[in-house]
Design a protein around this motif. Structure first.
Motif, PDB file in Angstrom:
ATOM      1  N   UNK A   1      -6.412   5.745   2.897  1.00 24.16           N
ATOM      2  CA  UNK A   1      -6.386   4.574   2.008  1.00 24.16           C
ATOM      3  C   UNK A   1      -5.711   3.368   2.663  1.00 24.16           C
ATOM      4  N   UNK A   2      -6.199   2.191   2.300  1.00 31.43           N
ATOM      5  CA  UNK A   2      -5.605   0.919   2.727  1.00 31.43           C
ATOM      6  C   UNK A   2      -4.647   0.348   1.695  1.00 31.43           C
ATOM      7  N   UNK A   3      -4.563   0.935   0.517  1.00 28.66           N
ATOM      8  CA  UNK A   3      -3.942   0.226  -0.612  1.00 28.66           C
ATOM      9  C   UNK A   3      -2.438   0.006  -0.470  1.00 28.66           C
ATOM     10  N   UNK A   4      -1.800   0.706   0.469  1.00 28.23           N
ATOM     11  CA  UNK A   4      -0.370   0.452   0.701  1.00 28.23           C
ATOM     12  C   UNK A   4      -0.136  -0.382   1.951  1.00 28.23           C
ATOM     13  N   UNK A   5      -1.206  -0.976   2.457  1.00 27.36           N
ATOM     14  CA  UNK A   5      -1.093  -1.844   3.617  1.00 27.36           C
ATOM     15  C   UNK A   5      -1.462  -1.139   4.907  1.00 27.36           C
ATOM     16  N   UNK A   6      -1.503  -1.903   5.985  1.00 27.91           N
ATOM     17  CA  UNK A   6      -1.956  -1.364   7.274  1.00 27.91           C
ATOM     18  C   UNK A   6      -0.878  -1.463   8.356  1.00 27.91           C
ATOM     19  N   UNK A   7       0.360  -1.792   7.946  1.00 24.74           N
ATOM     20  CA  UNK A   7       1.474  -1.880   8.885  1.00 24.74           C
ATOM     21  C   UNK A   7       2.420  -0.705   8.669  1.00 24.74           C
ATOM     22  N   UNK A   8       3.067  -0.284   9.753  1.00 26.56           N
ATOM     23  CA  UNK A   8       4.072   0.774   9.662  1.00 26.56           C
ATOM     24  C   UNK A   8       5.390   0.258   9.092  1.00 26.56           C
ATOM     25  N   UNK A   9       5.646  -1.040   9.206  1.00 30.86           N
ATOM     26  CA  UNK A   9       6.919  -1.617   8.745  1.00 30.86           C
ATOM     27  C   UNK A   9       7.142  -1.288   7.267  1.00 30.86           C
ATOM     28  N   UNK A  10       8.264  -0.647   6.916  1.00 25.90           N
ATOM     29  CA  UNK A  10       8.491  -0.227   5.524  1.00 25.90           C
ATOM     30  C   UNK A  10       8.378  -1.349   4.500  1.00 25.90           C
ATOM     31  N   UNK A  11       8.900  -2.531   4.822  1.00 29.31           N
ATOM     32  CA  UNK A  11       8.861  -3.635   3.852  1.00 29.31           C
ATOM     33  C   UNK A  11       7.449  -4.158   3.618  1.00 29.31           C
ATOM     34  N   UNK A  12       6.562  -3.899   4.580  1.00 29.26           N
ATOM     35  CA  UNK A  12       5.179  -4.356   4.439  1.00 29.26           C
ATOM     36  C   UNK A  12       4.318  -3.341   3.701  1.00 29.26           C
ATOM     37  N   UNK A  13       4.848  -2.130   3.527  1.00 28.96           N
ATOM     38  CA  UNK A  13       4.074  -1.068   2.900  1.00 28.96           C
ATOM     39  C   UNK A  13       4.382  -0.978   1.407  1.00 28.96           C
ATOM     40  N   UNK A  14       3.421  -0.534   0.633  1.00 29.47           N
ATOM     41  CA  UNK A  14       3.636  -0.344  -0.792  1.00 29.47           C
ATOM     42  C   UNK A  14       2.554  -1.014  -1.616  1.00 29.47           C
ATOM     43  N   UNK A  15       2.612  -0.840  -2.932  1.00 35.11           N
ATOM     44  CA  UNK A  15       1.568  -1.395  -3.807  1.00 35.11           C
ATOM     45  C   UNK A  15       1.501  -2.911  -3.796  1.00 35.11           C
ATOM     46  N   UNK A  16       2.538  -3.570  -3.253  1.00 34.22           N
ATOM     47  CA  UNK A  16       2.569  -5.041  -3.195  1.00 34.22           C
ATOM     48  C   UNK A  16       1.837  -5.585  -1.966  1.00 34.22           C
TER      49      UNK A  16
ATOM     50  N   UNK B   1      -7.560  -6.416   2.776  1.00 38.40           N
ATOM     51  CA  UNK B   1      -7.261  -5.463   3.836  1.00 38.40           C
ATOM     52  C   UNK B   1      -6.342  -4.365   3.311  1.00 38.40           C
ATOM     53  N   UNK B   2      -5.577  -4.672   2.258  1.00 44.71           N
ATOM     54  CA  UNK B   2      -4.673  -3.702   1.645  1.00 44.71           C
ATOM     55  C   UNK B   2      -5.192  -3.266   0.277  1.00 44.71           C
ATOM     56  N   UNK B   3      -6.498  -3.013   0.196  1.00 37.74           N
ATOM     57  CA  UNK B   3      -7.124  -2.536  -1.041  1.00 37.74           C
ATOM     58  C   UNK B   3      -8.176  -1.487  -0.713  1.00 37.74           C
TER      59      UNK B   3
END
Length: 412
Positions: free
Chosen positions: A70-85, A93-95
């Motif tokens: 899934x792309x919905x939590x983003x495509x970066x490993x950085x924790x702050x970039x990941x998540x439903x936001x 790209x994050x959907x």
């Protein structure tokens, strides 16, 4: 560092390490990738919390498996970039579908191939403007920074041109975009300066949207506001997310492409020399650079449902990294993959723009920009040298390229 690996072999595989935040990895990831492909095609880093796929066939399947990855939590490993936001700054790209398909279809109503084609004369003008400035400084054998003077300016200016950003504001937007991507050594998350720059970009674009609502113009921002399918329109947040995606994904990767092409062209002069008299081959230079040293090296996915790879069940919610940078050096797919060979057959084997449902909407824009920029450059010079000792790489967990690339040129 606690590391485990899975794959058809064991033994020395225990020593394989992939750390996307390590500066040594940024300098040259390709020996790391080769060991992964040979010894740990399914790699697990317990400390940083990810799995990784490195072989071409596996990366391609990963891009195309939107059911389990899934792309919905983003495509970066950085924790702050990941998540439903994540979609707030990375748009579709994050959907996942159906949300991804809806938003992408609406955006496509404004961001059309025709709009990109019609932009080419203006891209040429912007390229020449920056080239003239750079070459004026270089005429007395002066060293110039190819990134500062050209590669770092053109893509952001082209995106600003598309969106309708006034020229006096463009330098500030370039600075914010650079700050969003920069990482100091040892930083494994989004730093405060990047957060601040992100907020500044969003606030700026919010102001642009408000202006276009009052006074529509002939730019992409207005086209996105007006895009409609059966009464369905983009919200302001959706437009802002796409604009932010363009700035980060479109600007950064194209800047890195332009600098990587220059660097590897310098390192392989026999491959570039024929292009000075055969400019029609510049697209081949672009494609081989995209294969050999792609800007976008690492993309994250989140496991959904049952996923078994190399007889290993990957837990739901875990992060899987797809490594197109490694896939493009896979000797199972490319002959002499570590040789920079302009004109080699690449075709559909290239994954610099992804593959499947999330194939990059801006691929045609990036290729056009690179073709125009490198063609106009070769028209104006007879040769160039890179000051490798003073070249500075970008430090990012997913993008590869140069922050600074000092060169001297022989002006034609």
């Amino acid at each position: 560092m606690s590391v485990s690996t899975s794959g058809p072999t064991s033994g020395p595989a225990r020593e394989v390490l992939l750390d996307p935040y390590d500066y040594a990895f940024h300098e040259d990831p390709y020996p790391f990738y080769k060991r992964l492909r040979d010894e740990a095609p399914l790699y697990h880093n317990e400390e940083l919390g990810f799995w990784a796929l490195s072989r071409h066939a596996d990366v391609l399947k990963g891009f195309r498996n939107s059911t389990n990855l899934s792309n919905k939590y983003g495509v970066s490993l950085d924790p702050a970039s990941r998540g439903p936001h994540a979609s707030k700054t990375m748009s579709f790209l994050a959907m996942d579908d159906p949300e991804h398909l809806r938003l992408r279809t609406l955006v496509s109503k404004g961001f059309t191939p025709r709009r990109v084609r019609e932009l080419e004369p203006r891209v040429t003008e912007i390229a020449l403007q920056h080239l003239d400035t750079m070459l004026a400084k270089a005429r007395d054998n002066e060293t110039v920074d190819y990134v500062d003077e050209f590669a770092g300016k053109l893509p952001m200016d082209v995106i600003s041109e598309l969106m309708g950003v006034p020229e006096p504001d463009r330098a500030q937007l370039r600075a914010w975009a650079d700050a969003v991507m920069h990482r100091e050594e040892g930083v494994t998350d989004v730093p405060p300066a990047a957060v601040e720059a992100s907020i500044n970009l969003i606030v700026y674009y919010q102001g642009m949207l408000a202006e276009r609502r009052k006074k529509p113009t002939d730019d992409l921002t207005t086209a996105l506001l007006e895009a409609e399918i059966d009464g369905d329109k983009l919200t302001d947040d959706e437009i802002l997310g796409f604009m932010f995606l363009m700035v980060i994904a479109g600007n950064e990767t194209t800047t890195k492409l332009l600098a990587n092409a220059m660097y590897w062209g310098y390192r392989n002069p026999d491959q570039i020399a024929p292009l000075y008299t055969d400019l029609d081959r510049v697209p081949q230079w672009v494609e081989e650079t995209l294969r050999y040293d792609t800007s976008s090296q690492i993309l994250a996915r989140t496991v959904v449902g049952d996923l078994v790879l190399y007889d290993t069940k990957i837990p739901e919610g875990d992060v899987v990294l797809l490594l197109p940078g490694s896939a493009h050096r896979d000797e199972r797919v490319f002959d002499e993959p570590d040789r920079y060979l302009v004109g080699r057959e690449i075709g559909s084997k290239l994954m610099s723009f992804g593959s499947g449902a999330h194939f990059c909407l801006g691929a045609h824009l990036a290729r056009m920009e690179a073709r125009v920029a490198l063609t106009e450059l070769l028209k104006r010079i007879r040769g160039y040298q890179v000051d490798e000792a003073n070249a500075v790489r970008v430090h990012s967990s997913n993008v590869r390229g140069f922050a600074h690339l000092p060169i001297t040129v022989e002006v034609a």
